[in-house]
Design an enzyme around this catalytic site. Structure first.
Site, mmCIF file in Angstrom:
data_model
loop_
_atom_site.group_PDB
_atom_site.id
_atom_site.type_symbol
_atom_site.label_atom_id
_atom_site.label_comp_id
_atom_site.label_asym_id
_atom_site.label_seq_id
_atom_site.Cartn_x
_atom_site.Cartn_y
_atom_site.Cartn_z
ATOM 1 N N ASP A 30 0.851 -1.193 0.000
ATOM 2 C CA ASP A 30 0.000 0.000 0.000
ATOM 3 C C ASP A 30 0.887 1.244 0.000
ATOM 4 O OD1 ASP A 30 -3.217 0.529 1.001
ATOM 5 O OD2 ASP A 30 -1.803 2.199 1.100
ATOM 6 N N ILE A 31 0.489 2.240 -0.775
ATOM 7 C CA ILE A 31 1.270 3.468 -0.916
ATOM 8 C C ILE A 31 1.271 4.286 0.381
ATOM 9 C CG2 ILE A 31 -0.547 5.055 -1.735
ATOM 10 C CD1 ILE A 31 1.398 5.811 -4.034
ATOM 11 N N GLN A 91 -14.710 2.600 1.082
ATOM 12 C CA GLN A 91 -13.957 2.075 -0.065
ATOM 13 C C GLN A 91 -13.646 3.228 -1.007
ATOM 14 O OE1 GLN A 91 -16.111 -0.741 -2.477
ATOM 15 N NE2 GLN A 91 -14.314 -1.269 -3.714
ATOM 16 N N HIS A 97 -10.288 -5.218 -3.405
ATOM 17 C CA HIS A 97 -8.936 -5.408 -2.872
ATOM 18 C C HIS A 97 -9.028 -5.838 -1.416
ATOM 19 C CE1 HIS A 97 -10.106 -1.185 -2.446
ATOM 20 N NE2 HIS A 97 -9.409 -1.162 -1.323
HETATM 21 P P1 5GP Z 1 -9.722 1.496 0.263
HETATM 22 O O1 5GP Z 1 -9.811 2.754 1.068
HETATM 23 O O2 5GP Z 1 -10.426 1.628 -1.060
HETATM 24 O O3 5GP Z 1 -10.125 0.272 1.020
HETATM 25 O O4 5GP Z 1 -8.186 1.257 0.001
HETATM 26 C C1 5GP Z 1 -7.481 1.807 -1.061
HETATM 27 C C2 5GP Z 1 -6.027 1.715 -0.681
HETATM 28 O O5 5GP Z 1 -5.259 1.915 -1.846
HETATM 29 C C3 5GP Z 1 -5.589 2.762 0.342
HETATM 30 O O6 5GP Z 1 -5.048 2.108 1.484
HETATM 31 C C4 5GP Z 1 -4.550 3.583 -0.416
HETATM 32 O O7 5GP Z 1 -3.475 3.973 0.408
HETATM 33 C C5 5GP Z 1 -4.121 2.637 -1.499
HETATM 34 N N1 5GP Z 1 -3.684 3.288 -2.727
HETATM 35 C C6 5GP Z 1 -4.304 4.302 -3.377
HETATM 36 N N2 5GP Z 1 -3.645 4.628 -4.499
HETATM 37 C C7 5GP Z 1 -2.577 3.788 -4.561
HETATM 38 C C8 5GP Z 1 -1.509 3.640 -5.504
HETATM 39 O O8 5GP Z 1 -1.406 4.334 -6.524
HETATM 40 N N3 5GP Z 1 -0.585 2.684 -5.232
HETATM 41 C C9 5GP Z 1 -0.659 1.894 -4.126
HETATM 42 N N4 5GP Z 1 0.307 0.992 -3.943
HETATM 43 N N5 5GP Z 1 -1.651 2.005 -3.225
HETATM 44 C C10 5GP Z 1 -2.597 2.944 -3.434
#
Ligand code: 5GP
Ligand code: ZN
Length: 111
Positions: A30-31, A91, A97
């Site tokens: 994760d970034i 999300q 994911h």
């Molecule tokens: P969500 O909030 O949708 O469950 O999680 C999305 C995740 O993707 C977040 O933890 C965010 O830090 C990660 N993320 C967003 N953009 C990128 C990216 O470009 N690269 C990576 N490696 N992670 C990302």
């Protein structure tokens, strides 16, 4: 899906710090890590969320989670698996994911 961030990462159009890849899935760091180990596991095929995914895909991802937590060295200390879904689930990326978090206590609130 052209405009999907994780489809683009899966296709290699956007670089990622990969920890595992096969024909069906990709796992990458994760970034914005929320724990010492914070890996995202995605199916390469686009599903908007867990409700859209089929059981075979989920079963396959489960097998990869088991393998990855061993490789990441968090199988014995423990870890957290999170699938945020929809608005209340916070999300942000609309491609299924699985967050795999470990390397610290997941006590909430932290402290
Ligand atoms: P969500 O909030 O949708 O469950 O999680 C999305 C995740 O993707 C977040 O933890 C965010 O830090 C990660 N993320 C967003 N953009 C990128 C990216 O470009 N690269 C990576 N490696 N992670 C990302
Ligand atoms: Zn996608």
């Amino acid at each position: 899906m052209e405009n999907c961030l994780f489809c683009r990462i899966a296709a290699g159009d956007i670089p990622s710090n990969k920890v595992y890849e096969d024909e069906q899935v990709l796992a990458f760091r994760d970034i914005d890590p929320q724990a010492p180990t914070h890996v995202l596991l995605i199916p390469k095929k686009h599903f908007a969320n867990i409700l859209e995914a089929d059981s075979e895909t989920i079963a396959y991802l489960h097998g990869i989670v088991k393998k990855l937590v061993k490789e990441l060295g968090i199988d014995e200390t423990g870890f957290r698996v999170v699938i945020n879904t929809g608005e209340d689930g916070q999300q942000t990326v609309k491609h299924l994911h699985i967050h795999i978090l470990g390397g610290r206590s997941m006590q909430w609130p932290p402290g």
